[in-house]
Motif scaffolding. Structure first.
Motif, PDB file in Angstrom:
ATOM      1  N   GLN A   1      71.733 -20.071 117.601  1.00 37.38           N
ATOM      2  CA  GLN A   1      70.629 -19.817 116.665  1.00 37.38           C
ATOM      3  C   GLN A   1      71.083 -18.943 115.505  1.00 37.38           C
ATOM      4  OE1 GLN A   1      67.633 -18.246 119.300  1.00 37.38           O
ATOM      5  NE2 GLN A   1      66.927 -20.277 119.911  1.00 37.38           N
ATOM      6  N   TYR A   2      71.878 -17.908 115.799  1.00 33.17           N
ATOM      7  CA  TYR A   2      72.376 -17.046 114.722  1.00 33.17           C
ATOM      8  C   TYR A   2      73.324 -17.817 113.797  1.00 33.17           C
ATOM      9  CZ  TYR A   2      70.354 -12.637 116.308  1.00 33.17           C
ATOM     10  OH  TYR A   2      69.479 -11.634 116.633  1.00 33.17           O
ATOM     11  N   ASN A   3      74.158 -18.681 114.359  1.00 27.40           N
ATOM     12  CA  ASN A   3      75.038 -19.492 113.510  1.00 27.40           C
ATOM     13  C   ASN A   3      74.235 -20.453 112.637  1.00 27.40           C
ATOM     14  OD1 ASN A   3      77.713 -18.565 113.967  1.00 27.40           O
ATOM     15  ND2 ASN A   3      77.692 -19.521 115.984  1.00 27.40           N
ATOM     16  N   ALA A   4      73.174 -21.029 113.184  1.00 24.18           N
ATOM     17  CA  ALA A   4      72.307 -21.908 112.392  1.00 24.18           C
ATOM     18  C   ALA A   4      71.615 -21.115 111.283  1.00 24.18           C
ATOM     19  CB  ALA A   4      71.266 -22.581 113.285  1.00 24.18           C
ATOM     20  N   LEU A   5      71.182 -19.901 111.594  1.00 26.56           N
ATOM     21  CA  LEU A   5      70.563 -19.037 110.592  1.00 26.56           C
ATOM     22  C   LEU A   5      71.560 -18.710 109.481  1.00 26.56           C
ATOM     23  CD1 LEU A   5      68.092 -17.354 109.746  1.00 26.56           C
ATOM     24  CD2 LEU A   5      68.995 -15.504 111.181  1.00 26.56           C
ATOM     25  N   ALA A   6      72.795 -18.427 109.863  1.00 30.80           N
ATOM     26  CA  ALA A   6      73.835 -18.141 108.866  1.00 30.80           C
ATOM     27  C   ALA A   6      74.023 -19.325 107.929  1.00 30.80           C
ATOM     28  CB  ALA A   6      75.149 -17.792 109.563  1.00 30.80           C
ATOM     29  N   THR A   7      74.011 -20.524 108.481  1.00 34.67           N
ATOM     30  CA  THR A   7      74.149 -21.729 107.659  1.00 34.67           C
ATOM     31  C   THR A   7      72.990 -21.855 106.683  1.00 34.67           C
ATOM     32  OG1 THR A   7      75.397 -22.839 109.398  1.00 34.67           O
ATOM     33  CG2 THR A   7      74.346 -24.247 107.740  1.00 34.67           C
ATOM     34  N   GLN A   8      71.790 -21.546 107.145  1.00 39.15           N
ATOM     35  CA  GLN A   8      70.628 -21.607 106.253  1.00 39.15           C
ATOM     36  C   GLN A   8      70.740 -20.576 105.140  1.00 39.15           C
ATOM     37  OE1 GLN A   8      67.058 -21.383 108.620  1.00 39.15           O
ATOM     38  NE2 GLN A   8      67.581 -23.222 109.764  1.00 39.15           N
ATOM     39  N   TYR A   9      71.206 -19.373 105.465  1.00 34.21           N
ATOM     40  CA  TYR A   9      71.402 -18.365 104.424  1.00 34.21           C
ATOM     41  C   TYR A   9      72.481 -18.808 103.436  1.00 34.21           C
ATOM     42  CZ  TYR A   9      68.352 -14.803 106.468  1.00 34.21           C
ATOM     43  OH  TYR A   9      67.269 -14.106 106.920  1.00 34.21           O
ATOM     44  N   ASP A  10      73.538 -19.444 103.929  1.00 32.76           N
ATOM     45  CA  ASP A  10      74.565 -19.971 103.025  1.00 32.76           C
ATOM     46  C   ASP A  10      73.972 -21.004 102.076  1.00 32.76           C
ATOM     47  OD1 ASP A  10      76.724 -18.454 103.971  1.00 32.76           O
ATOM     48  OD2 ASP A  10      77.278 -19.964 105.469  1.00 32.76           O
ATOM     49  N   ASP A  11      73.105 -21.866 102.608  1.00 31.78           N
ATOM     50  CA  ASP A  11      72.449 -22.870 101.767  1.00 31.78           C
ATOM     51  C   ASP A  11      71.577 -22.214 100.698  1.00 31.78           C
ATOM     52  OD1 ASP A  11      73.683 -24.842 103.267  1.00 31.78           O
ATOM     53  OD2 ASP A  11      71.880 -25.311 104.453  1.00 31.78           O
ATOM     54  N   LEU A  12      70.845 -21.176 101.086  1.00 37.88           N
ATOM     55  CA  LEU A  12      70.026 -20.451 100.100  1.00 37.88           C
ATOM     56  C   LEU A  12      70.908 -19.806  99.038  1.00 37.88           C
ATOM     57  CD1 LEU A  12      67.369 -18.760 102.404  1.00 37.88           C
ATOM     58  CD2 LEU A  12      66.947 -20.513 100.681  1.00 37.88           C
ATOM     59  N   ALA A  13      72.023 -19.246  99.465  1.00 40.75           N
ATOM     60  CA  ALA A  13      72.942 -18.622  98.505  1.00 40.75           C
ATOM     61  C   ALA A  13      73.462 -19.651  97.513  1.00 40.75           C
ATOM     62  CB  ALA A  13      74.097 -17.954  99.247  1.00 40.75           C
ATOM     63  N   LYS A  14      73.801 -20.847  98.000  1.00 41.55           N
ATOM     64  CA  LYS A  14      74.285 -21.909  97.112  1.00 41.55           C
ATOM     65  C   LYS A  14      73.217 -22.295  96.087  1.00 41.55           C
ATOM     66  CE  LYS A  14      77.401 -23.896 100.514  1.00 41.55           C
ATOM     67  NZ  LYS A  14      77.602 -25.013 101.457  1.00 41.55           N
ATOM     68  N   LEU A  15      71.972 -22.388  96.544  1.00 49.04           N
ATOM     69  CA  LEU A  15      70.878 -22.705  95.615  1.00 49.04           C
ATOM     70  C   LEU A  15      70.725 -21.625  94.552  1.00 49.04           C
ATOM     71  CD1 LEU A  15      68.165 -24.056  98.085  1.00 49.04           C
ATOM     72  CD2 LEU A  15      69.373 -25.355  96.324  1.00 49.04           C
ATOM     73  N   GLU A  16      70.789 -20.374  94.970  1.00 50.55           N
ATOM     74  CA  GLU A  16      70.658 -19.268  94.017  1.00 50.55           C
ATOM     75  C   GLU A  16      71.840 -19.233  93.056  1.00 50.55           C
ATOM     76  OE1 GLU A  16      68.112 -17.488  93.318  1.00 50.55           O
ATOM     77  OE2 GLU A  16      66.862 -17.934  95.050  1.00 50.55           O
ATOM     78  N   GLU A  17      73.046 -19.524  93.566  1.00 53.07           N
ATOM     79  CA  GLU A  17      74.222 -19.566  92.687  1.00 53.07           C
ATOM     80  C   GLU A  17      74.082 -20.684  91.657  1.00 53.07           C
ATOM     81  OE1 GLU A  17      77.353 -17.762  95.971  1.00 53.07           O
ATOM     82  OE2 GLU A  17      77.168 -19.929  95.754  1.00 53.07           O
ATOM     83  N   ALA A  18      73.585 -21.826  92.090  1.00 52.11           N
ATOM     84  CA  ALA A  18      73.370 -22.935  91.155  1.00 52.11           C
ATOM     85  C   ALA A  18      72.308 -22.570  90.117  1.00 52.11           C
ATOM     86  CB  ALA A  18      72.950 -24.189  91.915  1.00 52.11           C
ATOM     87  N   THR A  19      71.256 -21.907  90.552  1.00 54.84           N
ATOM     88  CA  THR A  19      70.201 -21.479  89.632  1.00 54.84           C
ATOM     89  C   THR A  19      70.745 -20.468  88.627  1.00 54.84           C
ATOM     90  OG1 THR A  19      68.527 -21.874  91.319  1.00 54.84           O
ATOM     91  CG2 THR A  19      67.884 -20.477  89.470  1.00 54.84           C
ATOM     92  N   ALA A  20      71.620 -19.580  89.096  1.00 52.03           N
ATOM     93  CA  ALA A  20      72.202 -18.563  88.211  1.00 52.03           C
ATOM     94  C   ALA A  20      73.066 -19.193  87.132  1.00 52.03           C
ATOM     95  CB  ALA A  20      73.022 -17.569  89.033  1.00 52.03           C
TER      96      ALA A  20
END
Length: 113
Positions: free
Chosen positions: A91-110
């Protein structure tokens, strides 16, 4: 400018605890997300999500380690606790993946003009 606004908001919430209690559905993190407008804001959010991903991976590793430590216990305890730790680690590894995905979206937005 944004750091100043965030600091002022945090200070206002600290000095006015009634404001924070009045609407608990909005955390400071939620307010920062809603206020993000500039590339720097979104880059900061990406950094925040990367840190949360790292924290989740650390928690996953901790549970993996704990699961291994149960290997010497009683069979019934060992199986149950190893299963528990494995599930939490996943579950923690899946959560980490979701946070990575959010980071990628924010980086693209930036990077958007």
């Amino acid at each position: 400018m944004t750091r100043t606004a965030t600091a002022l908001l945090a200070g206002a919430l600290f000095l006015q605890p009634g404001l924070a209690v009045a609407d608990e559905s909005h955390s400071l993190e939620q307010l920062v997300i809603e206020m993000a407008k500039t590339p720097a804001d979104h880059a900061a959010l990406a950094k925040h999500y990367r840190a949360k991903a790292a924290d989740a991976r650390a928690a996953a590793a901790e549970h993996e380690s704990m699961g291994k430590s149960y290997a010497a216990g009683k069979l019934s305890e060992r199986v149950q606790m190893q299963s528990h730790c494995k599930k939490l680690s996943e579950q923690y590894n899946a959560l980490a993946t979701q946070y990575d995905d959010l980071a990628k979206l924010e980086e693209a937005t930036a990077k958007q003009p």
